[in-house]
Design an enzyme around this catalytic site. Structure first.
Site, short mmCIF file in Angstrom:
data_model
loop_
_atom_site.label_atom_id
_atom_site.label_comp_id
_atom_site.label_asym_id
_atom_site.label_seq_id
_atom_site.Cartn_x
_atom_site.Cartn_y
_atom_site.Cartn_z
N GLU A 1 -3.36 -1.27 -8.69
CA GLU A 1 -4.04 0.03 -8.65
C GLU A 1 -2.94 1.08 -8.72
OE1 GLU A 1 -7.20 0.52 -8.60
OE2 GLU A 1 -8.01 -1.40 -7.99
N GLU B 1 6.62 2.62 4.16
CA GLU B 1 7.50 2.63 5.34
C GLU B 1 7.37 3.91 6.17
OE1 GLU B 1 8.11 2.23 2.17
OE2 GLU B 1 10.06 2.99 1.52
N CYS C 1 -4.92 9.56 -6.04
CA CYS C 1 -4.72 9.04 -7.40
C CYS C 1 -5.85 9.47 -8.33
CB CYS C 1 -4.60 7.53 -7.36
SG CYS C 1 -5.89 6.78 -6.39
N SER D 1 2.65 3.57 -7.35
CA SER D 1 2.98 4.22 -8.62
C SER D 1 3.01 3.22 -9.77
CB SER D 1 4.33 4.92 -8.50
OG SER D 1 5.32 3.96 -8.23
N GLU E 1 2.26 12.34 -13.44
CA GLU E 1 1.55 12.48 -12.17
C GLU E 1 2.39 13.33 -11.21
OE1 GLU E 1 1.12 8.87 -9.85
OE2 GLU E 1 -0.95 9.44 -9.42
N LYS F 1 1.89 -4.77 3.47
CA LYS F 1 3.02 -3.87 3.76
C LYS F 1 2.59 -2.44 3.46
CE LYS F 1 6.48 -2.19 1.40
NZ LYS F 1 6.55 -0.86 2.02
N PRO F 2 2.43 -1.63 4.52
CA PRO F 2 2.15 -0.21 4.28
C PRO F 2 3.43 0.48 3.80
CG PRO F 2 2.38 -0.62 6.63
CD PRO F 2 2.56 -1.95 5.95
N ALA G 1 5.26 2.99 -12.05
CA ALA G 1 6.61 2.44 -12.25
C ALA G 1 6.84 1.23 -11.34
CB ALA G 1 7.66 3.51 -11.98
N ALA H 1 0.83 -1.21 0.00
CA ALA H 1 0.00 0.00 0.00
C ALA H 1 0.87 1.27 0.00
CB ALA H 1 -0.92 -0.02 1.22
N PRO H 2 0.31 2.37 -0.47
CA PRO H 2 1.06 3.64 -0.54
C PRO H 2 0.83 4.51 0.70
CG PRO H 2 -0.97 3.88 -1.74
CD PRO H 2 -1.01 2.52 -1.10
P1 NAD Z 1 5.24 3.89 -4.60
O1 NAD Z 1 4.96 3.10 -5.82
O2 NAD Z 1 6.53 4.58 -4.48
O3 NAD Z 1 5.13 2.98 -3.31
C1 NAD Z 1 3.96 2.23 -3.05
C2 NAD Z 1 4.32 1.09 -2.15
O4 NAD Z 1 5.18 0.21 -2.88
C3 NAD Z 1 5.07 1.47 -0.88
O5 NAD Z 1 4.62 0.65 0.18
C4 NAD Z 1 6.51 1.12 -1.24
O6 NAD Z 1 7.31 0.83 -0.12
C5 NAD Z 1 6.31 -0.11 -2.10
N1 NAD Z 1 7.40 -0.42 -3.00
C6 NAD Z 1 8.28 0.42 -3.59
N2 NAD Z 1 9.16 -0.28 -4.33
C7 NAD Z 1 8.83 -1.59 -4.22
C8 NAD Z 1 9.36 -2.80 -4.75
N3 NAD Z 1 10.43 -2.81 -5.54
N4 NAD Z 1 8.76 -3.96 -4.42
C9 NAD Z 1 7.68 -3.99 -3.61
N5 NAD Z 1 7.14 -2.87 -3.07
C10 NAD Z 1 7.70 -1.69 -3.38
O7 NAD Z 1 4.00 4.87 -4.46
P2 NAD Z 1 3.78 5.97 -3.33
O8 NAD Z 1 4.68 7.10 -3.67
O9 NAD Z 1 3.82 5.35 -1.98
O10 NAD Z 1 2.24 6.36 -3.59
C11 NAD Z 1 1.85 7.23 -4.56
C12 NAD Z 1 1.39 6.48 -5.80
O11 NAD Z 1 0.33 5.59 -5.48
C13 NAD Z 1 0.84 7.40 -6.85
O12 NAD Z 1 1.32 7.01 -8.10
C14 NAD Z 1 -0.66 7.18 -6.75
O13 NAD Z 1 -1.37 7.50 -7.91
C15 NAD Z 1 -0.72 5.74 -6.43
N6 NAD Z 1 -2.02 5.42 -5.83
C16 NAD Z 1 -2.92 4.72 -6.60
C17 NAD Z 1 -4.17 4.42 -6.09
C18 NAD Z 1 -5.17 3.66 -6.91
O14 NAD Z 1 -6.14 3.19 -6.35
N7 NAD Z 1 -4.97 3.50 -8.21
C19 NAD Z 1 -4.50 4.81 -4.79
C20 NAD Z 1 -3.56 5.52 -4.04
C21 NAD Z 1 -2.31 5.80 -4.58
#
Ligand code: NAD
Length: 499
Positions: A244, A172, A278, A223, A383, A169-170, A225, A143-144
């Site tokens: 998502e 960090e 998002c 994200s 974004e 995993k939320p 990516a 989760a993000p």
């Molecule tokens: P992020 O992709 O950087 O991180 C999201 C989660 O992924 C975090 O818990 C992070 O620790 C984990 N993560 C990062 N690298 C990883 C890897 N290699 N393996 C496994 N887990 C990994 O995103 P963020 O910056 O935390 O959140 C913002 C993003 O989330 C934005 O792009 C937003 O649009 C998206 N988002 C989407 C929705 C939806 O429902 N579509 C909802 C909320 C947020």
């Protein structure tokens, strides 16, 4: 700050701090989960699966209703914790994050008792066929940080309602309310090991979780990516995956729209959660006759927004979730400006709040309006995830819709018009998982949330999410009782016993 097998636990990895982004104060520190800690959590979830997957829907539902009641009792503290770790206004946490989460828990408590499928019948006259909808096993969820509590709930609830167990995993930097949700599950009588939380960095804790062989399904919100990276990591394992991802939601404002409604919808949609949503309104395409009035109207309303101390119920806009995000948002704005974009208002970190609070220690960013940019520019295509709205003009209806679709994302969008046919045409033509007509952002637990294109696939909330966390099994029973079948003729020549 781990929660494994029904109780809080310590990780054995490097220390991670939780910082209040509005003040810069460290509010917690914890050792991250290592791959060995992830192993313990996944083992607990696997052990719990046998009992939980066989619990009756009514028992699962009762336990989840108790979770909702516990969250309701603890809502004040949870809202305060959410504000402290994210910098979001306490009014948003109190009126949106926490009640939205409780409603989601209640919805999935109900959904646990409403399994649906095809009717059992003799689709072949010699056999009765029936469908079983079964849980998948251990789900690994990531989760993000933008809505830590709600995102954890969106992951946990449909999974456990369907009889799965989960390790989530939320992000960090925002673990506290996910732990509180897991604790509420234990306190409600959900068996140990059904809901586990591992906390730590994505590249270590996250990858150990998603690649674990016992994890049968990966559900990721974050994200685009990172979602693509995770999909690559697990593609050869053929696990089920639910993504998502990012968004870049457009508003298409037609020339017959209610201007006041569209302006207020755009501002609220752009500023909710400081734009770290998002589905936030990021690009407003406004039909030429309304364009100037719309830009003026948005600038006027933005000027009334109170940015300041997130713990005050009077505050409209709190801080971003981290200094890093503040720098990232500012980088986008600076590059848009360097590209010739006009920053109509905002475009900087404020130093003093409406209430006199010193904002320089926090990750605040002023509500920002940008015009005069090109459709292909970075600020329109990527974004930003901050309180930044870009407004562009269009002429014909089709042009407005084409521009709305001209990004890699497709999570959410809105169309603004008084003409029902125009609105419905837009809802058909816009490529997005949700299209609002004359609103932006509104959510209902009964309705799905999820994207298309670069925004991923899979649905959160609603019975669609419940179904995603189940697998469909066909059970086919011979009802003739005869030892030989007609189709055996493909194998055995001669007499098949008349069947
Ligand atoms: P992020 O992709 O950087 O991180 C999201 C989660 O992924 C975090 O818990 C992070 O620790 C984990 N993560 C990062 N690298 C990883 C890897 N290699 N393996 C496994 N887990 C990994 O995103 P963020 O910056 O935390 O959140 C913002 C993003 O989330 C934005 O792009 C937003 O649009 C998206 N988002 C989407 C929705 C939806 O429902 N579509 C909802 C909320 C947020």
């Amino acid at each position: 700050m781990q929660f494994i097998n029904g109780r809080p636990a310590d990780g054995s990895g490097p220390e991670q701090q939780v910082v209040n982004p509005a003040t810069g104060e460290v509010i917690a520190a914890y050792p991250e989960a290592t791959p060995a800690d992830v192993e313990t959590a996944v083992a607990a979830a696997a052990e719990a699966f046998r009992e939980w997957s066989r619990a009756s829907p009514a028992d699962r539902s009762d336990a989840m209703h108790r979770v909702a009641a516990i969250l309701r009792e603890r809502s004040g503290r949870i809202a305060a914790d959410e504000t402290a770790q994210t910098g979001k206004p306490i009014r948003l946490a109190t009126e949106f994050d926490v009640p939205g989460t409780i409603d989601n828990v209640s919805f999935f408590a109900g959904a646990a008792r409403a399994l649906e499928g095809k009717a059992a019948a003799e689709y072949l006259p010699t056999h009765t066929s029936m469908i079983r909808r079964e849980p998948i096993g251990v789900v690994g969820s990531i989760a993000p940080w933008n809505y830590p509590l709600q995102m954890a709930a969106w992951k946990i609830l449909p999974a456990i309602a369907a009889g799965n167990t989960i390790v989530v995993k939320p992000a960090e930097i925002t673990p506290t309310t996910t732990i509180a949700l897991a604790q509420a599950c234990t306190d409600a009588g959900i068996p140990d090991g059904v809901v586990n939380v591992v906390t730590g960095a994505g590249a270590t804790t996250g990858e150990a979780l998603v690649t674990h062989d016992t994890v049968r399904m990966v559900s990721f919100t974050g994200s685009t990516a990172v979602g693509r990276h995770i999909m690559g990591l697990i593609s050869h394992r053929a696990k089920r995956i639910h993504l998502e991802l990012g968004g870049k939601a457009p508003l298409v404002v037609f020339d017959d729209a209610d201007l006041e409604g569209a302006v207020h919808g755009a501002v609220a949609g752009a500023l909710i959660n400081a734009g770290q949503d998002c589905t936030a309104a990021t690009r407003a395409y406004v039909q030429r006759p309304l364009y100037d009035d719309f830009v003026r109207g948005v600038a006027d309303v933005l000027a009334t927004v109170r940015t300041g101390d997130p713990t005050s119920m009077e505050t409209d806009l709190g801080s971003l979730s981290s200094r890093r995000q503040q720098e990232r948002v500012d980088g986008f704005v600076r590059r848009a400006e360097a590209d010739g974009g006009k920053v109509v208002c905002g475009g900087a970190a404020p130093t003093t709040g409406y209430d006199g609070t010193d904002l320089t220690r926090g990750a605040f960013y002023s509500p920002t309006l940008i015009t005069d940019v090109d459709q292909r520019s970075e600020i329109v295509q990527r974004e930003v995830f901050g309180p930044v709205l870009v407004v562009l003009p269009f002429d014909g209806d089709d042009e407005g819709i084409d521009l709305a679709n001209d990004v890699e994302f497709g999570l959410a969008a809105s169309a603004w018009t008084r003409d029902l046919q125009r609105g419905l045409r837009a809802s058909r033509e816009i490529e997005a998982g949700t299209v609002w007509i004359n609103d932006h952002i509104a959510l209902a637990s009964e309705m799905p949330h999820g994207g298309v294109k670069g925004s991923g696939f899979g649905k959160d909330m609603s019975s669609y999410a419940f179904e995603e966390y189940t697998t469909v099994k066909h059970v086919m029973v011979d009802i003739t009782g005869r030892p030989r079948r007609e189709w055996h003729r493909t194998i055995f020549t001669g007499d098949t016993g008349g069947q």
